[in-house]
Motif scaffolding. Structure first.
Motif, mmCIF file in Angstrom:
data_model
loop_
_atom_site.group_PDB
_atom_site.id
_atom_site.type_symbol
_atom_site.label_atom_id
_atom_site.label_comp_id
_atom_site.label_asym_id
_atom_site.label_seq_id
_atom_site.Cartn_x
_atom_site.Cartn_y
_atom_site.Cartn_z
ATOM 1 N N LEU A 121 18.454 27.100 4.504
ATOM 2 C CA LEU A 121 19.435 27.710 3.603
ATOM 3 C C LEU A 121 20.064 28.940 4.242
ATOM 4 C CD1 LEU A 121 20.619 27.965 0.635
ATOM 5 C CD2 LEU A 121 18.646 29.440 0.176
ATOM 6 N N THR A 124 17.799 21.573 -1.423
ATOM 7 C CA THR A 124 18.030 23.018 -1.493
ATOM 8 C C THR A 124 19.521 23.319 -1.496
ATOM 9 O OG1 THR A 124 15.961 23.528 -0.324
ATOM 10 C CG2 THR A 124 17.666 25.220 -0.293
ATOM 11 N N LEU A 125 20.235 22.706 -0.558
ATOM 12 C CA LEU A 125 21.672 22.961 -0.450
ATOM 13 C C LEU A 125 22.445 22.352 -1.615
ATOM 14 C CD1 LEU A 125 21.953 22.458 3.379
ATOM 15 C CD2 LEU A 125 22.423 24.569 2.153
#
Length: 569
Positions: free
Chosen positions: A282, A211-212
């Motif tokens: 996130l 995600t990052l």
């Protein structure tokens, strides 16, 4: 001598101030001891920091990437100096006391990078993170130095395989729940564990690391394709091999991270991550990055984006596919180009290539929806809104973060089963004490209460493995792993340790979670709630010594990103 005169004219911004000083003979002497020659003294010095360590597949290959980056830097008439910072394996510490150190490790990583780069007067930085907290920690440290910088993501792991099915790290956690209810044998359970992680790289789904990483690529802090290139793909080494020319150009133009990281580029990062169904972590990390960069971007801004951006990624944990499948359909840039063409990304944002985002995507082909099922169209999305939801209510007056895929429904009401630790909750699930309709409450596991705000992959995986995924809910002032799915709400603020309402919940209280209205409510009267507040007695800190004790005194709330840096500068 002529070549030395030419190098002196280059005049690196930071290292040259030490080289020029006649009052610092030890500085030169010790540089000579590292093996560099006199002409090298006048070249820009680039710090190459990786989170390499051998004990975790996410990180065990990063030193080889760092060495390749150093060779590229040296070939481009600069000097690369490798150093390392720490890492904590989220997967290996999950459900143990060690998980308390996971989120706090982000601050150590940022502090150590700031310390080395500023103390050594490096002119630029290459950051090479692997596991979850590595990525925001590296970026936060880089932002503080205000040096030109590029991040190389270590890359995702390949999927494991057993009996024709793809496996990943979450498969191992869920297998325990399946074994516990007799769905699989002990032999099958052991084989799943052995086959789940076949080599180097970060956990394979759209979990926190990926995600990052995709967020960082959309932010403009990595080269194109960095986030979707797998750890063992030859293109990952190629990315390192060309890094020297890019960092050299950033030095020449004096393009620092703060020129790249703006409110618009943060929105780009959030948009891509939300569209792909990214991790609730996130939210914590974007808030921390914005605080570090002194950007006015808060949890309300995140809420606006989650309401606006549809989810189009059919990716684990709630979907079917892994990062390797994104790589097969053309990588992260092909998704970014689609979102740009549809008006969801700002193409004017600057990136580490020295070009605007839209320029980086000019040669990227358009995504096809006829020959792949990994990404859906915006006009027929998997979900009209993002999975990440920001909830408010009397349980969370300053906010909470939920991840709702819609498969579990959008509303849940049930009776509270209250636990003051994760271990107590895990034991209850494994001993079949959780029933359909329960709302599991795990408290005193927030940033100050735990301390360290551990992830809750074990209980949520056990719930899924036990077949209770759409029959129970779980709320906590802790946080969830990127691998978590189910009806879950975390980051409840204020946390129990600070006297938040979650500390006042009693067994069998009715709790209602509404992901349509974005509300989380304890169904008691205002009078009863006020009486409970009067009777509340604050728990003593669980840790009195060491790093966690210091962290608990400094850390901000989850709604402020859990940072320890002075925010009033």
């Amino acid at each position: 001598m002529e070549s030395i005169r030419k190098l002196k004219q280059y005049n690196p911004a930071y290292s040259s101030t030490l080289i020029k000083s006649e009052e610092l003979p030890a500085y030169r002497a010790m540089l000579y001891a590292t093996g560099i020659q006199e002409p090298d003294l006048y070249k820009p010095q680039i710090g190459i920091v990786s989170n390499w360590y051998e004990g975790n597949p996410c990180n065990m290959h990063l030193n080889s990437l760092s060495q390749a980056a150093k060779q590229s830097i040296n070939k481009n008439n600069m000097i690369g100096f490798q150093f390392t910072t720490i890492g904590i394996s989220d997967g290996m510490t999950m459900g143990t006391e060690g998980m308390k150190y996971s989120l706090p490790s982000r601050e150590i990583i940022a502090d150590s990078i700031e310390s080395v780069v500023k103390a050594q007067h490096y002119d630029g930085i290459i950051g090479i993170p692997g596991c979850d907290k590595n990525i925001p920690g590296v970026l936060m440290g880089i932002i503080r130095t205000e040096r030109p910088a590029i991040i190389i993501y270590g890359g995702s792991i390949e999927s494991g395989k057993y009996q024709g099915k793809k496996l990943n790290i979450v498969s191992a956690f869920e297998a325990l729940g399946q074994k516990n209810i007799g769905q699989i044998s002990n032999s099958e359970y052991q084989n799943i564990i052995k086959q789940a992680c076949p080599g180097p790289g970060a956990c394979g789904g759209m979990y926190t690391a990926n995600t990052l990483a995709t967020g960082l690529e959309a932010l403009g802090m990595t080269l194109p394709f960095s986030s979707s290139c797998l750890a063992n793909n030859i293109n990952k080494k190629y990315e390192c091999n060309k890094i020297g020319s890019y960092i050299k150009e950033l030095l020449k133009q004096n393009i620092t991270p703060k020129k790249i990281i703006t409110k618009n580029s943060i929105q780009n990062a959030m948009t891509v991550a939300i569209a792909l169904g990214g991790s609730t972590n996130l939210v914590l990390h974007i808030l921390a990055i914005c605080q570090t960069a002194k950007l006015k971007f808060n949890i309300e801004n995140i809420k606006e984006l989650t309401e606006k951006v549809p989810m189009i990624g059919n990716l684990k944990p709630s979907g079917k596919y892994l990062m390797e499948d994104i790589e097969k359909i053309g990588g992260t840039p092909i998704i970014m180009k689609y979102l740009l063409n549809e008006g969801l990304l700002n193409g004017e944002c600057l990136t580490v290539t020295g070009k605007k985002l839209k320029e980086n995507l000019e040669g990227i082909p358009n995504i096809s929806f006829s020959n792949q099922k990994v990404i859906s169209t915006l006009y027929k999305p998997i979900q009209n809104k993002g999975q990440i939801r920001i909830l408010y209510g009397n349980i969370a007056p300053k906010g909470a973060v939920a991840k709702i895929s819609g498969k579990e429904g959008h509303c849940f009401s049930g009776r509270a089963k209250v636990f003051d630790s994760e271990i107590e909750a895990n034991n209850a699930i494994l001993n079949n004490k959780i029933k359909s309709g329960d709302v599991i409450v795990i408290r005193y596991v927030g940033p100050k209460g735990s301390p360290g705000m551990p992830e809750m992959l074990k209980p949520t995986s056990y719930i899924m493995g036990a077949g209770l995924g759409n029959k129970v809910a779980l709320i906590t002032d802790g946080r969830f792993s990127g691998g978590t799915h189910g009806f879950v709400v975390g980051h409840i603020t204020p946390e129990a340790q600070m006297g938040g309402v979650i500390a006042l919940i009693q067994e069998k209280d009715i709790i209602k979670i509404d992901a349509i209205k974005n509300r989380i409510t304890l169904k008691i009267s205002k009078k009863d709630l006020l009486n409970r507040k009067k009777e509340y007695k604050k728990n003593r800190p669980k840790t009195k010594n060491g790093y966690l004790s210091k962290y608990s005194k400094l850390v901000s709330s989850a709604s402020a990103g859990c940072i320890t840096e002075n925010r009033n500068k």
